[in-house]
Design a protein around this motif. Structure first.
Motif, PDB file in Angstrom:
ATOM      1  N   VAL A 112       0.832  -1.212   0.000  1.00  0.00           N
ATOM      2  CA  VAL A 112       0.000   0.000   0.000  1.00  0.00           C
ATOM      3  C   VAL A 112       0.859   1.251   0.000  1.00  0.00           C
ATOM      4  CG1 VAL A 112      -1.966   1.133   1.090  1.00  0.00           C
ATOM      5  CG2 VAL A 112      -1.452  -1.242   1.654  1.00  0.00           C
ATOM      6  N   GLN A 113       0.458   2.242  -0.767  1.00  0.00           N
ATOM      7  CA  GLN A 113       1.115   3.547  -0.715  1.00  0.00           C
ATOM      8  C   GLN A 113       0.113   4.541  -0.114  1.00  0.00           C
ATOM      9  OE1 GLN A 113       2.596   4.741  -4.550  1.00  0.00           O
ATOM     10  NE2 GLN A 113       3.656   6.527  -3.757  1.00  0.00           N
ATOM     11  N   VAL A 114       0.407   5.042   1.088  1.00  0.00           N
ATOM     12  CA  VAL A 114      -0.462   6.039   1.737  1.00  0.00           C
ATOM     13  C   VAL A 114      -0.009   7.414   1.275  1.00  0.00           C
ATOM     14  CG1 VAL A 114      -1.274   7.029   3.923  1.00  0.00           C
ATOM     15  CG2 VAL A 114      -0.810   4.561   3.753  1.00  0.00           C
ATOM     16  N   ILE A 115      -0.876   8.130   0.583  1.00  0.00           N
ATOM     17  CA  ILE A 115      -0.545   9.466   0.075  1.00  0.00           C
ATOM     18  C   ILE A 115      -1.238  10.502   0.938  1.00  0.00           C
ATOM     19  CG2 ILE A 115      -0.642  11.038  -1.897  1.00  0.00           C
ATOM     20  CD1 ILE A 115      -0.936   8.524  -3.691  1.00  0.00           C
ATOM     21  N   GLU A 116      -0.462  11.384   1.567  1.00  0.00           N
ATOM     22  CA  GLU A 116      -1.048  12.428   2.407  1.00  0.00           C
ATOM     23  C   GLU A 116      -1.385  13.635   1.543  1.00  0.00           C
ATOM     24  OE1 GLU A 116       1.618  11.577   6.353  1.00  0.00           O
ATOM     25  OE2 GLU A 116       0.508  13.478   6.281  1.00  0.00           O
ATOM     26  N   GLY A 117      -2.649  13.978   1.489  1.00  0.00           N
ATOM     27  CA  GLY A 117      -3.056  15.115   0.672  1.00  0.00           C
ATOM     28  C   GLY A 117      -4.547  15.115   0.433  1.00  0.00           C
ATOM     29  N   ASN A 118      -5.003  16.159  -0.256  1.00  0.00           N
ATOM     30  CA  ASN A 118      -6.412  16.303  -0.582  1.00  0.00           C
ATOM     31  C   ASN A 118      -6.696  15.573  -1.899  1.00  0.00           C
ATOM     32  OD1 ASN A 118      -8.883  17.426  -1.657  1.00  0.00           O
ATOM     33  ND2 ASN A 118      -8.727  18.974  -0.038  1.00  0.00           N
ATOM     34  N   THR A 119      -7.729  14.783  -1.942  1.00  0.00           N
ATOM     35  CA  THR A 119      -8.004  13.983  -3.147  1.00  0.00           C
ATOM     36  C   THR A 119      -8.105  14.852  -4.393  1.00  0.00           C
ATOM     37  OG1 THR A 119     -10.363  14.093  -2.565  1.00  0.00           O
ATOM     38  CG2 THR A 119      -9.153  12.075  -1.977  1.00  0.00           C
ATOM     39  N   GLN A 120      -8.629  16.074  -4.240  1.00  0.00           N
ATOM     40  CA  GLN A 120      -8.796  16.914  -5.442  1.00  0.00           C
ATOM     41  C   GLN A 120      -7.447  17.369  -5.991  1.00  0.00           C
ATOM     42  OE1 GLN A 120     -11.427  19.990  -3.943  1.00  0.00           O
ATOM     43  NE2 GLN A 120      -9.736  21.376  -3.491  1.00  0.00           N
ATOM     44  N   ASP A 121      -6.415  17.364  -5.140  1.00  0.00           N
ATOM     45  CA  ASP A 121      -5.062  17.692  -5.609  1.00  0.00           C
ATOM     46  C   ASP A 121      -4.318  16.448  -6.092  1.00  0.00           C
ATOM     47  OD1 ASP A 121      -4.844  19.835  -2.718  1.00  0.00           O
ATOM     48  OD2 ASP A 121      -5.557  20.321  -4.753  1.00  0.00           O
ATOM     49  N   ILE A 122      -4.571  15.327  -5.429  1.00  0.00           N
ATOM     50  CA  ILE A 122      -3.827  14.088  -5.733  1.00  0.00           C
ATOM     51  C   ILE A 122      -4.332  13.423  -7.013  1.00  0.00           C
ATOM     52  CG2 ILE A 122      -3.200  11.776  -4.892  1.00  0.00           C
ATOM     53  CD1 ILE A 122      -1.885  14.091  -3.285  1.00  0.00           C
ATOM     54  N   ILE A 123      -5.645  13.383  -7.204  1.00  0.00           N
ATOM     55  CA  ILE A 123      -6.207  12.689  -8.382  1.00  0.00           C
ATOM     56  C   ILE A 123      -5.582  13.180  -9.691  1.00  0.00           C
ATOM     57  CG2 ILE A 123      -8.318  12.348  -9.751  1.00  0.00           C
ATOM     58  CD1 ILE A 123      -9.822  12.042  -7.030  1.00  0.00           C
ATOM     59  N   PRO A 124      -5.457  14.505  -9.887  1.00  0.00           N
ATOM     60  CA  PRO A 124      -4.828  14.984 -11.135  1.00  0.00           C
ATOM     61  C   PRO A 124      -3.338  14.646 -11.258  1.00  0.00           C
ATOM     62  CG  PRO A 124      -6.178  16.706 -10.151  1.00  0.00           C
ATOM     63  CD  PRO A 124      -6.019  15.630  -9.114  1.00  0.00           C
ATOM     64  N   GLN A 125      -2.724  14.216 -10.158  1.00  0.00           N
ATOM     65  CA  GLN A 125      -1.294  13.848 -10.205  1.00  0.00           C
ATOM     66  C   GLN A 125      -1.087  12.347 -10.445  1.00  0.00           C
ATOM     67  OE1 GLN A 125      -0.374  15.320  -6.180  1.00  0.00           O
ATOM     68  NE2 GLN A 125       1.020  16.815  -7.114  1.00  0.00           N
ATOM     69  N   LEU A 126      -2.147  11.559 -10.417  1.00  0.00           N
ATOM     70  CA  LEU A 126      -1.975  10.100 -10.440  1.00  0.00           C
ATOM     71  C   LEU A 126      -1.280   9.604 -11.716  1.00  0.00           C
ATOM     72  CD1 LEU A 126      -5.279   8.826  -8.774  1.00  0.00           C
ATOM     73  CD2 LEU A 126      -2.984   8.902  -7.781  1.00  0.00           C
ATOM     74  N   LYS A 127      -1.651  10.196 -12.870  1.00  0.00           N
ATOM     75  CA  LYS A 127      -1.059   9.708 -14.131  1.00  0.00           C
ATOM     76  C   LYS A 127       0.433   9.973 -14.171  1.00  0.00           C
ATOM     77  CE  LYS A 127      -4.727   8.704 -17.093  1.00  0.00           C
ATOM     78  NZ  LYS A 127      -4.856   7.796 -18.243  1.00  0.00           N
ATOM     79  N   LYS A 128       0.811  11.247 -14.000  1.00  0.00           N
ATOM     80  CA  LYS A 128       2.229  11.599 -14.212  1.00  0.00           C
ATOM     81  C   LYS A 128       3.077  11.296 -12.973  1.00  0.00           C
ATOM     82  CE  LYS A 128       2.198  14.838 -18.077  1.00  0.00           C
ATOM     83  NZ  LYS A 128       0.753  15.152 -18.298  1.00  0.00           N
ATOM     84  N   LYS A 129       2.716  11.889 -11.839  1.00  0.00           N
ATOM     85  CA  LYS A 129       3.576  11.749 -10.644  1.00  0.00           C
ATOM     86  C   LYS A 129       3.543  10.316 -10.081  1.00  0.00           C
ATOM     87  CE  LYS A 129       4.452  13.806  -6.112  1.00  0.00           C
ATOM     88  NZ  LYS A 129       3.998  14.848  -5.121  1.00  0.00           N
ATOM     89  N   TYR A 130       2.352   9.661 -10.122  1.00  0.00           N
ATOM     90  CA  TYR A 130       2.258   8.333  -9.500  1.00  0.00           C
ATOM     91  C   TYR A 130       2.233   7.204 -10.524  1.00  0.00           C
ATOM     92  CZ  TYR A 130       1.547  10.966  -5.240  1.00  0.00           C
ATOM     93  OH  TYR A 130       1.730  11.825  -4.177  1.00  0.00           O
TER      94      TYR A 130
END
Ligand SMILES: Cc1ncnc2c1ncn2[C@@H]1O[C@H](/C=C/CNC(=O)c2cc(-c3ccc(F)cc3)cc(O)c2O)C[C@H]1O
Ligand SMILES: [Mg+2]
Length: 214
Positions: A112-130
């Motif tokens: 599991v990777q626990v990502i600390e942050g707001n979903t509205q900020d993290i979701i747009p990063q999933l493709k490139k950053k994650y």
């Protein structure tokens, strides 16, 4: 400084569960939260439905919105096949800290990777950053007014493909009416309702499965 309820749940797990045994972690959280202090875990009745929907989906990539103490995180991670990717998002640092310890105690740290942050900020990063291409399974259990905007954001970011499963907790209690109306009427999902009960209570609740049509 006074302990929080989440820290008391963690302590109970560390003192009573078996290290490396996810089911004993799950059972001890349920025991503490049904006998001592109620907490907003999906619980064992709805948890069994989550288990079954997850097994049917047999996903390669999973996202959870709202980690909280990691109860559903452990339920999901314990059923994933080797090599599957599982990301869970939590913006409250205190909850994330408890969840990380519970996940590690269950022996599931590497799954599991626990990502600390707001979903509205993290979701747009999933493709490139994650480096996520598509999500096969999304468990939605965060603030109820965020279910709809985040589902639409997942669509907008191209993270859902034909067959992607979005499983939402609490569609009766506390309820997520806008989300429910959207997935049932927008024409892009095949929906199934799974009636159950609110965790540790007799009140009615349900999970909603919305399968993306692509
Ligand atoms: C936007 C966003 N980003 C990242 N993390 C987010 C986030 N919004 C919330 N979170 C995190 O998810 C967690 C929030 C979960 C919200 N869940 C709830 O509010 C919730 C409430 C109840 C409930 C039912 C009957 C009652 F009488 C009282 C309460 C039952 C449940 O199963 C719940 O999940 C913790 C929070 O920090
Ligand atoms: Mg919930």
């Amino acid at each position: 400084m006074s302990e929080t309820k989440e820290q008391r749940v963690l302590q109970f797990v560390l003192q009573n569960a078996i290290r490396g045994d996810p089911k004993s972690v799950i059972d001890n959280i349920d025991k503490y939260c049904s006998q001592r202090e109620w907490a907003m875990n999906v619980g064992d009745q709805k948890g069994l439905i989550l288990d079954n929907v997850l097994k049917e989906s047999n996903p390669n990539t999973v996202l959870e919105l709202g980690t909280y103490c990691g109860y559903s995180t452990v339920r999901i991670a314990r059923l994933l096949k080797p090599g599957a990717r599982f990301l869970t998002v939590e913006f409250n640092p205190a909850f994330a800290a408890v969840a990380k310890q519970i996940i590690e105690f269950a022996g599931l740290k590497d799954k599991v990777q626990v990502i600390e942050g707001n979903t509205q900020d993290i979701i747009p990063q999933l493709k490139k950053k994650y480096e996520v291409d598509k999500l096969d399974f999304v468990f939605v259990d965060h603030w109820k007014d965020k279910y709809l905007p985040d589902t639409q954001l997942l669509e907008k970011c191209g993270l859902l493909a034909k067959g992607s499963v979005v499983l939402a907790d609490n569609v009766i209690t506390p309820g997520a009416p806008e989300f429910l109306k959207y997935v049932r009427t927008c024409g892009r999902y095949d929906c199934t309702n799974y009636p159950s009960f609110l965790e540790y209570m007799d009140e009615r609740d349900a999970l909603e499965k919305a399968v993306f049509r692509g």
